[in-house]
Design an enzyme around this catalytic site. Structure first.
Site, PDB file in Angstrom:
ATOM      1  N   SER A 143      40.811  37.436  35.759  1.00  0.00           N
ATOM      2  CA  SER A 143      40.907  38.605  36.638  1.00  0.00           C
ATOM      3  C   SER A 143      41.259  39.836  35.817  1.00  0.00           C
ATOM      4  O   SER A 143      41.729  39.736  34.673  1.00  0.00           O
ATOM      5  CB  SER A 143      42.010  38.363  37.679  1.00  0.00           C
ATOM      6  OG  SER A 143      42.294  39.519  38.429  1.00  0.00           O
ATOM      7  N   TYR A 156      50.239  35.391  40.491  1.00  0.00           N
ATOM      8  CA  TYR A 156      48.796  35.563  40.289  1.00  0.00           C
ATOM      9  C   TYR A 156      48.507  36.144  38.901  1.00  0.00           C
ATOM     10  O   TYR A 156      47.659  35.634  38.170  1.00  0.00           O
ATOM     11  CB  TYR A 156      48.246  36.477  41.381  1.00  0.00           C
ATOM     12  CG  TYR A 156      46.741  36.576  41.415  1.00  0.00           C
ATOM     13  CD1 TYR A 156      45.990  35.649  42.131  1.00  0.00           C
ATOM     14  CD2 TYR A 156      46.066  37.602  40.754  1.00  0.00           C
ATOM     15  CE1 TYR A 156      44.605  35.739  42.183  1.00  0.00           C
ATOM     16  CE2 TYR A 156      44.687  37.701  40.796  1.00  0.00           C
ATOM     17  CZ  TYR A 156      43.959  36.770  41.506  1.00  0.00           C
ATOM     18  OH  TYR A 156      42.585  36.861  41.552  1.00  0.00           O
TER      19      TYR A 156
END
Length: 298
Positions: A143, A156
Site C-alpha cells: 500500500s 494497517y
C-alpha cells in the site's frame, strides 16, 4: 496495451486471494476477459461462486482464510487439480480495523497484522512450489501506507510496510528459481473497505480531502486492476496506483522525519479523539462488509 495484455495473459493461471470483493474481484474479471484462468480465493463462498459462474468455464474458486495454512494448502490443491498449476499469485487479501491502538482490543490489532502480513507470507509459502514450476510471478499487495502514516492506521501501516520489505527480500531469494516478485502500492481505491471507513468516520473523510495529491486521491477499482495486470505482464518490482504514489515512496526520508511528523502532529490532538469516538459509536471493530470481521468491540 490491451492487445499486449491479452497475448501475455492468455491461458495463464492467476491465484487471487481476497477475490470476493474490490480489487481482487475486479482483477479476476479483467484477467478472465483477457483469456486468463482465475482461481478466486476468499472468505465469502457465495460471492466467489457467483463470480466464477459469471466468468464461465475454465475458472475455479475456493473458500480460504489466508491465516490458516491448511485452508490455503487446500485452495492451492483445488487450483492445481482444476486448472493444472499456477503462473501468477496475487496476495491481495486484506482488512483494516476501525479505531486506534489505545481503543481497540489487542486481538483486533493482531488480526489486522495477521491477515495483511502473515497472510501474505502464508500465501507465498503455499504457492511458491507451483509458481516455480512455471517460473511465474508473485504480486504482494502492500500500500501507499508503507510509505506514510495516519492516526487510526497503525496496524494497517505496520503490516503493509512489512509486506514491502518481505517482498524485497523474497525477490532476492526466488531470483535463481526464475520467479519474479513485485509489490503493489495503492493509494485510496474505491472499494468496500474504503467506503466502510468513510461511512463510519466523517473525520477520516475530511482528513482525506485536506491531503495533497496523491495522498488524498481516490482511484477507481477498474484503473487499479488494469495497473495490476500491466505490472504482472511486465513482471514489475513495484506497481504504483496512481503512478504519482512513486513520488511518495521517494519522499520517505522526509515523510518519516521529524519535519514530516509536524503536519499530522499539529492536528492529532483534536483529530484522534473525534476519530475514536466516531468509530466507537459503530459498535464494530471492522467495516460492515469485512468478511467475518464485523465483531463488536471488546
Amino acid at each position: 496495451m490491451a492487445a499486449d495484455l491479452a497475448g501475455s495473459l492468455k491461458d495463464k493461471v492467476l491465484f487471487i486471494t481476497g477475490a470476493a470483493r474490490g480489487i481482487g474481484e475486479e482483477t479476476a474479471r479483467r484477467a478472465a476477459a483477457l483469456g486468463a484462468h482465475v482461481a478466486a480465493v476468499g472468505m465469502e463462498p457465495e460471492r466467489l461462486e457467483k463470480l466464477v459462474a459469471e466468468l464461465g468455464p475454465g475458472h475455479c474458486w475456493a473458500e480460504c482464510d489466508v491465516t490458516d495454512q491448511e485452508s490455503l494448502d487446500a485452495a492451492v490443491a483445488t487450483t492445481v487439480r482444476e486448472l493444472g498449476g499456477i503462473d501468477v499469485v496475487i496476495a491481495n487479501a486484506g482488512i483494516a480495523n476501525h479505531g486506534t491502538v489505545a481503543t481497540s482490543p489487542a486481538d483486533v490489532i493482531a488480526r489486522v497484522m495477521e491477515v495483511n502480513l502473515i497472510g501474505v507470507s502464508r500465501t507465498v509459502s503455499a504457492t511458491v512450489a507451483e509458481v516455480e514450476k512455471r517460473q511465474g510471478y508473485m504480486l504482494l499487495v502492500s500500500s501507499l501506507a508503507a510509505f506514510t502514516a495516519l492516526p487510526g492506521m497503525a496496524a494497517y501501516c505496520g503490516a503493509k510496510a512489512g509486506v514491502e520489505n518481505y517482498g524485497n527480500a523474497l525477490r532476492f531469494e526466488l531470483a535463481h528459481r526464475g520467479v519474479g516478485v513485485g509489490t503493489a502500492h495503492m493509494g485510496w481505491i474505491d472499494t468496500d473497505l474504503v467506503r466502510d471507513v468513510k461511512a463510519d468516520s466523517s473525520t477520516f473523510e475530511d482528513t482525506l480531502k485536506r491531503l495533497p495529491y496523491p495522498l488524498g486521491a481516490l482511484t477507481s477499482v477498474e484503473d487499479c486492476a488494469d495497473a495490476f495486470l500491466e505490472g504482472i505482464v511486465r513482471r514489475k518490482r513495484r506497481i504504483f496506483v496512481p503512478k504519482a504514489v512513486a513520488l511518495v515512496a521517494a519522499a520517505r526520508p522526509i515523510t518519516f522525519s521529524r519535519i514530516g511528523d509536524l503536519p499530522v502532529l499539529a492536528q492529532a490532538k483534536q483529530m484522534v479523539p473525534r476519530l475514536e469516538e466516531q468509530f466507537r459509536k459503530t459498535g464494530r471493530a471492522f467495516g460492515a462488509t469485512s468478511a467475518g470481521m464485523g465483531k463488536p468491540r471488546g
